[in-house]
Design a protein around this motif. Structure first.
Motif, short mmCIF file in Angstrom:
data_model
loop_
_atom_site.label_atom_id
_atom_site.label_comp_id
_atom_site.label_asym_id
_atom_site.label_seq_id
_atom_site.Cartn_x
_atom_site.Cartn_y
_atom_site.Cartn_z
N MET A 296 1.07 -1.75 0.10
CA MET A 296 0.27 -0.18 -0.16
C MET A 296 0.71 1.02 0.14
O MET A 296 2.47 1.37 0.88
N ASP A 297 0.42 1.99 -0.67
CA ASP A 297 0.92 3.48 -0.64
C ASP A 297 0.77 4.41 0.23
O ASP A 297 -0.50 4.12 1.69
N ILE A 298 0.99 5.47 0.86
CA ILE A 298 0.88 6.46 1.93
C ILE A 298 -0.55 6.95 1.92
O ILE A 298 -2.09 6.58 3.02
N PRO A 299 -1.07 6.83 0.50
CA PRO A 299 -2.71 7.36 0.86
C PRO A 299 -4.22 6.58 0.58
O PRO A 299 -4.55 6.83 1.43
N THR A 300 -3.41 5.42 0.26
CA THR A 300 -3.73 4.17 0.46
C THR A 300 -4.28 4.35 2.12
O THR A 300 -4.91 3.80 3.10
N ILE A 301 -3.02 4.27 2.98
CA ILE A 301 -3.29 3.45 4.38
C ILE A 301 -4.03 4.71 5.37
O ILE A 301 -4.16 4.19 5.99
N ASN A 302 -3.65 5.93 4.71
CA ASN A 302 -4.52 7.48 5.10
C ASN A 302 -6.01 7.07 5.48
O ASN A 302 -6.03 7.71 6.03
N ALA A 303 -5.98 6.92 3.61
CA ALA A 303 -7.55 6.55 3.76
C ALA A 303 -8.20 5.66 4.15
O ALA A 303 -9.55 5.69 5.23
N ILE A 304 -7.09 4.28 4.70
CA ILE A 304 -8.53 3.33 5.72
C ILE A 304 -8.11 3.85 6.60
O ILE A 304 -9.49 3.54 7.78
N TYR A 305 -7.54 4.33 7.62
CA TYR A 305 -6.75 4.40 8.32
C TYR A 305 -7.99 5.97 8.98
O TYR A 305 -8.83 5.11 10.31
#
Length: 108
Positions: free
Chosen positions: A77-86
């Motif tokens: 996962m990239d940073i934007p995906t991890i942040n969006a999931i979080y």
């Protein structure tokens, strides 16, 4: 009872679970403790975010198989995906972001 939600972002489709009441309580308490410390490093916030995502992904797995690891999340996962999931996990768990502070979105 675990609530499972679909997460979708630019072709990524995953199932994530909300935090239980006791998990959310613990999360808020630990957030306060981290925010009160002057020496918190960005890596600590990253680990916390990754752990939250990891738990939500594995709890949503209906057969109980812990197929996700922190390493897998970081590799796939990239940073934007991890942040969006979080942020979605916080939302579905009844926590609302109140602003950024010391490297993390503070939840209340």
């Amino acid at each position: 009872m675990i609530r499972i939600c679909d997460f979708q972002m630019e072709g990524v489709k995953l199932k994530i679970a909300s935090m239980s009441f006791s998990q959310a309580e613990k999360y808020v308490k630990e957030s306060g403790e981290l925010l009160a410390r002057a020496d918190v490093k960005p890596e600590e916030w990253n680990r916390r975010e990754h752990q939250t995502v990891l738990e939500a992904l594995n709890r949503a797995n209906s057969n109980g198989d812990a197929g996700w690891t922190v390493e897998r999340i970081r590799d796939e996962m990239d940073i934007p995906t991890i942040n969006a999931i979080y942020l979605r996990i916080l939302e579905i768990s009844g926590l609302r972001p109140t602003g950024e502070s010391k490297g993390e979105v503070k939840a209340a």
